[in-house]
Design a protein around this motif. Structure first.
Motif, short mmCIF file in Angstrom:
data_model
loop_
_atom_site.label_atom_id
_atom_site.label_comp_id
_atom_site.label_asym_id
_atom_site.label_seq_id
_atom_site.Cartn_x
_atom_site.Cartn_y
_atom_site.Cartn_z
N ARG A 289 0.85 -1.18 0.00
CA ARG A 289 0.00 0.00 0.00
C ARG A 289 0.89 1.24 0.00
O ARG A 289 1.86 1.33 0.73
N ASP A 324 -4.97 -6.63 1.03
CA ASP A 324 -4.96 -6.17 2.43
C ASP A 324 -4.99 -7.34 3.40
O ASP A 324 -5.67 -7.30 4.43
N ALA A 429 -9.76 3.96 -3.66
CA ALA A 429 -9.45 2.63 -4.15
C ALA A 429 -8.52 1.91 -3.18
O ALA A 429 -7.67 2.52 -2.54
N ARG A 430 -8.69 0.60 -3.08
CA ARG A 430 -7.72 -0.23 -2.35
C ARG A 430 -6.63 -0.70 -3.31
O ARG A 430 -5.47 -0.83 -2.92
N ARG A 460 -3.48 3.26 -1.13
CA ARG A 460 -3.85 2.14 -2.00
C ARG A 460 -2.57 1.52 -2.55
O ARG A 460 -1.48 2.08 -2.46
N THR A 462 -0.96 0.37 -6.24
CA THR A 462 -1.18 0.77 -7.63
C THR A 462 -0.31 -0.07 -8.55
O THR A 462 0.90 -0.18 -8.34
#
Length: 501
Positions: A289, A324, A429-430, A460, A462
């Protein structure tokens, strides 16, 4: 001296209060490749559409090979000797027809009796056009069966079938792998030697360095520079956008270290022993993240398929994913969106945008569409809510438009792409998946997009899927090489280093 193939004098075009072209002068000689550079919305597309017969100019004159040229349709422009390969292949092909019929489409449309020609004869007629661009496929197959890069070659072959005096290419390498681009460059060298005049619109500086005999820069509807080699492309980009362009790696460094330190322990997205196909080599992938990882590799190497599998649009052959710290096995894109996993697809018109006939074809509608169940659970769309979200997106991404109600077809390609990216920033967004996010985006807008993506990357993970290595190193904290459906461990880059010049 022979006259220029194309002469443009004092060309002007307005759309309401917007001045798209302001007394533009341009000439292209036989066997000359002129590169047209300009920021998104500068007027390049308007000029191309006037030359190709889509728009009529409000003022000014055109001449082709010394004769007045005023096409009233694309068909007329082709008949008079101007062929255009547009950035969007949807403008030039019919996916349900065979590859051969697409190659012969202009000829078939000019003569009704041509459709009664036996299919075998049409295959024979189309074969030389396919061969000229190195397209070695079954010409009887539907065009839709081809990958995007091969469809791009079909549109080029179709354009060359008319034997044009002037060939206009709008972002011709956007969907091509490096070897395919090299074949295109060799073909353009041949056309140049044959005396074809070529107008090249591209945001890829490598293309311009390789091909351009001259670089013409348009800004705010005016020609502001006409440069001959050796061209200082850094200075050319600054002239194009009208301001200094900070070094991309310095900009990225401002946020990269703090993001990495703040989220070093955050799990983000993880993949273990993934296989896209049963024969592909399994691979692992870990994206924390706050981190941006570029999946870089050739067109057709499987990057887009990986993006779709993470998004729930395709099935994996094997392997496990987690998000996550929890198992991630999306059954559909709708489930992914609900969970905060967003994908901006490679082909924006196929995956993200709507035709004018669809109610959600405006900027506001495009941005709100994926989130309708969340924003309007009772089923009634509140236009004021849509407009507020769109206005915020317009400001955040610097979208050049008149307002949230603008139709996407009225925007330049780069501004259309900004709308696609803005859509997936309308909700937190996650995991954000960006497949070729810089297609059709100029250098200045690309830098702005990188800044925006980085500013919102902290909460998040990416993943950015790109075929252009320069773009990968500009955006990413880490770059991994992806080809033949797997990651090459030997090509793994633990941290980003500047691309050698």
């Amino acid at each position: 001296m022979t006259p220029p193939v194309l002469t443009v004098s004092a060309l002007a075009k307005r759309f309401g209060a917007t001045v798209a072209l302001d007394h533009v002068d341009l000439s292209i000689g036989a066997g000359e490749i002129v590169a047209l550079m300009g920021a998104n919305g500068a007027g390049k597309s308007t000029l191309v559409k006037i030359l190709s017969g889509v728009y009529r100019a409000d003022a000014g004159t055109l001449s082709l090979a010394g004769r007045p040229f005023a096409p009233d349709s694309p068909q007329t422009a082709k008949r008079l000797g101007v062929a255009t390969v547009h950035q969007s292949i949807a403008d030039a092909v019919v996916p349900s027809l065979s590859i051969a019929d697409n190659l012969l489409l202009d000829r078939l449309c000019d003569a009704a009796s041509a459709w009664h020609t036996p299919p075998t004869a049409r295959l024979r007629s189309a074969a030389p056009f396919a061969a000229r661009v190195g397209l070695d496929v079954d010409l009887s197959a539907p065009l839709a069966s081809l990958p995007l890069a091969a469809q791009q070659l079909v549109t080029l072959a179709r354009a060359l079938a008319t034997r044009p005096a002037l060939l206009i290419l709008d972002e011709p390498t956007a969907s091509l792998s490096a070897p395919e681009a090299e074949r295109l460059f060799a073909l353009l060298d041949t056309l140049r030697a044959e005396g074809v005049a070529i107008l090249l619109v591209s945001h890829r500086l490598g293309d311009l360095r390789r091909l351009a005999d001259r670089v013409t820069i348009v800004r705010d509807g005016r020609i502001v520079a006409d440069l001959r080699p050796p061209v200082d492309f850094d200075a050319a980009v600054e002239t194009m956008i009208g301001r200094p362009l900070r070094d991309a790696h310095e900009r990225a460094a401002e946020t990269r270290q703090s993001a990495s330190e703040a989220h070093a322990a955050a799990p983000g997205f993880r993949a273990h022993r993934l296989q896209l196909t049963p024969r592909a080599v399994p691979f692992d992938l870990d994206v924390r993240r706050g981190e941006i990882v570029a999946i870089a590799g050739p067109v057709g190497g499987g990057k887009s398929r990986l993006a779709r599998a993470i998004f729930g649009a395709e099935r994996l052959a094997a392997g496990r994913m987690s998000l996550d710290g929890e198992p991630w096995q999306p059954r559909s894109p709708a489930q992914a969106i609900r969970a905060g996993v967003f994908l901006a697809g490679e082909d924006r018109w196929r995956t993200s945008l709507f035709a004018d006939s669809v109610p959600f074809a405006s900027i506001a509608g495009t941005i709100s569409f994926p989130f309708l169940p969340r924003w309007f659970p009772r089923g009634t769309v509140r236009r004021a809510v849509e407009a507020r979200a769109a206005t915020d997106a317009i400001v955040r991404f610097g979208i050049r438009c008149t307002g949230p109600a603008d139709r996407l077809t009225k925007l330049s390609g780069g501004n259309q792409q900004k709308v696609v990216l803005a859509r997936w920033h309308a909700q937190p967004a996650r995991l954000l998946l960006l497949d070729e996010p810089f297609q059709g985006v100029d250098a200045g807008a690309r830098a702005d997009i990188v800044d925006t993506l980085r500013a919102h990357a902290r909460e998040r993970a990416t993943l950015v899927f790109v075929s252009d290595l320069e773009e990968a190193f500009e955006i990413a904290d880490r770059v991994v090489h992806f080809d033949r459906g797997t990651i090459d461990p030997a090509a793994l880059s633990e941290s980003v280093h500047p691309v050698p010049s």
